[in-house]
Design an enzyme around this catalytic site. Structure first.
Site, PDB file in Angstrom:
ATOM      1  CG  ASP A  67      28.469  50.109  35.834  1.00  0.00           C
ATOM      2  OD1 ASP A  67      29.171  50.020  36.865  1.00  0.00           O
ATOM      3  OD2 ASP A  67      28.109  51.200  35.362  1.00  0.00           O
ATOM      4  CE1 TYR A  69      37.178  48.029  38.193  1.00  0.00           C
ATOM      5  CE2 TYR A  69      37.595  46.318  36.567  1.00  0.00           C
ATOM      6  CZ  TYR A  69      37.552  46.736  37.884  1.00  0.00           C
ATOM      7  OH  TYR A  69      37.889  45.865  38.899  1.00  0.00           O
ATOM      8  CG  PHE A  80      34.733  42.491  40.714  1.00  0.00           C
ATOM      9  CD1 PHE A  80      34.764  43.627  41.507  1.00  0.00           C
ATOM     10  CD2 PHE A  80      33.634  41.655  40.788  1.00  0.00           C
ATOM     11  CE1 PHE A  80      33.701  43.937  42.351  1.00  0.00           C
ATOM     12  CE2 PHE A  80      32.567  41.953  41.637  1.00  0.00           C
ATOM     13  CZ  PHE A  80      32.601  43.096  42.423  1.00  0.00           C
ATOM     14  CG  HIS A 190      31.371  46.689  46.453  1.00  0.00           C
ATOM     15  ND1 HIS A 190      32.602  47.181  46.056  1.00  0.00           N
ATOM     16  CD2 HIS A 190      30.736  46.300  45.325  1.00  0.00           C
ATOM     17  CE1 HIS A 190      32.698  47.102  44.743  1.00  0.00           C
ATOM     18  NE2 HIS A 190      31.587  46.565  44.260  1.00  0.00           N
TER      19      HIS A 190
END
Length: 223
Positions: A67, A69, A80, A190
Site C-alpha cells: 500500500d 507510503y 515504492f 522484501h
C-alpha cells in the site's frame, strides 16, 4: 469524487468498476477524502497514477507493492516511488536502488520518482491503492485487493512474456494468479531494511528482467 480508472484501462477492466464491492469501496473513499482530505494518501487525483502512466497494452513488467507510503507528500500512486521533490529516499526504495546499481553497474538515481520506469512499461502496482496518514494498511479489506488481483489475473490471461517481480511474502502470495509457463516470476525477500539482507541484495532481478524481455523480442527497460 468518482473512483474511475483512466479511460485506457476501462475496456481491459470490463465491468469490474460496476460491481457491488467496487461501488462500496468508492463510497467509503468519498467519505474518507471528504472528512480528512489531507489525511488520506495519495491525493485523490493520483490514486490511479500507475494505470495512467502505463496503459495495459504497454505493460512489460509488474512490480507489486502493498500500500502507499503513509507519510504526507510521499505517495503519488506508484508502488515504492516518491515525488521527485522528496529529498529523503525511503529505506526500501534506497535498497532497491542499491541493488539496481550493483546489478546493472549504473549510477544511483538522482531522485525517488519512478515515473521514468512507468512510462517504459513497468506497472508499479500496489495491492491497496490508498492509505490513511500514519497508518499502514488502514484501507486493507476495503476492496482494493479484489480490484488489483483482477488486474493481475487479466494481465496474466491477456499477455505473453510479462515479468512479475514479487518482493516479500505479501507480494509472493499473488503468484497463484500468474502462469509461470507464459511469464517470468521473480521472487525475493522484501527490500525493507528488515529483510533485504536475506536475499533481496544480489537477486539481480533488473538484469534478469531485461534479459527475459530481450529474449522475447521486447525492448528492455532503461532502469
Amino acid at each position: 469524487m468518482t473512483l474511475l480508472p483512466p479511460s485506457s484501462w476501462l475496456d481491459f477492466l470490463e465491468n469490474e468498476c460496476k460491481k457491488a464491492y467496487y461501488l462500496h469501496l468508492e463510497s467509503r473513499l468519498v467519505e474518507a477524502y471528504s472528512i480528512q482530505p489531507e489525511g488520506v494518501f495519495p491525493p485523490s487525483l493520483e490514486i490511479f497514477t500507475a494505470l495512467e502512466y502505463c496503459n495495459p497494452s504497454k505493460v512489460k513488467i509488474v512490480i507489486l507493492g502493498q500500500d502507499p507510503y503513509p507519510t504526507a507528500g510521499f505517495a503519488h500512486g506508484l508502488a515504492f516511488s516518491v515525488h521527485n521533490a522528496i529529498s529523503t529516499v525511503p529505506k526500501s526504495l534506497n535498497n532497491i536502488f542499491l541493488e539496481l546499481c550493483n546489478d546493472l553497474q549504473v549510477n544511483y538515481p538522482s531522485n525517488g520518482d519512478l515515473s521514468r520506469w512507468s512510462h517504459q512499461g513497468v506497472l508499479l502496482l500496489n495491492s491497496i491503492l490508498t492509505v490513511e496518514a500514519g497508518k499502514s494498511g488502514a484501507h486493507a479489506g476495503w476492496g482494493w485487493e479484489i480490484f488489483t488481483d483482477f488486474i493481475i489475473q487479466r494481465l496474466n490471461n491477456q499477455h505473453q512474456h510479462l515479468v512479475f517481480m514479487l518482493w516479500g511474502t505479501y507480494a509472493q502470495h499473488k503468484a497463484k494468479y500468474i502462469d509461470s509457463s507464459k511469464h517470468l516470476i521473480l521472487k525475493a525477500p522484501h527490500p525493507s531494511p528488515r529483510s533485504a539482507y536475506r536475499g533481496f541484495f544480489g537477486c539481480r532481478h533488473f538484469s534478469q528482467a531485461n534479459a527475459f524481455l530481450k529474449s522475447n523480442g521486447v525492448q528492455p527497460i532503461a532502469w
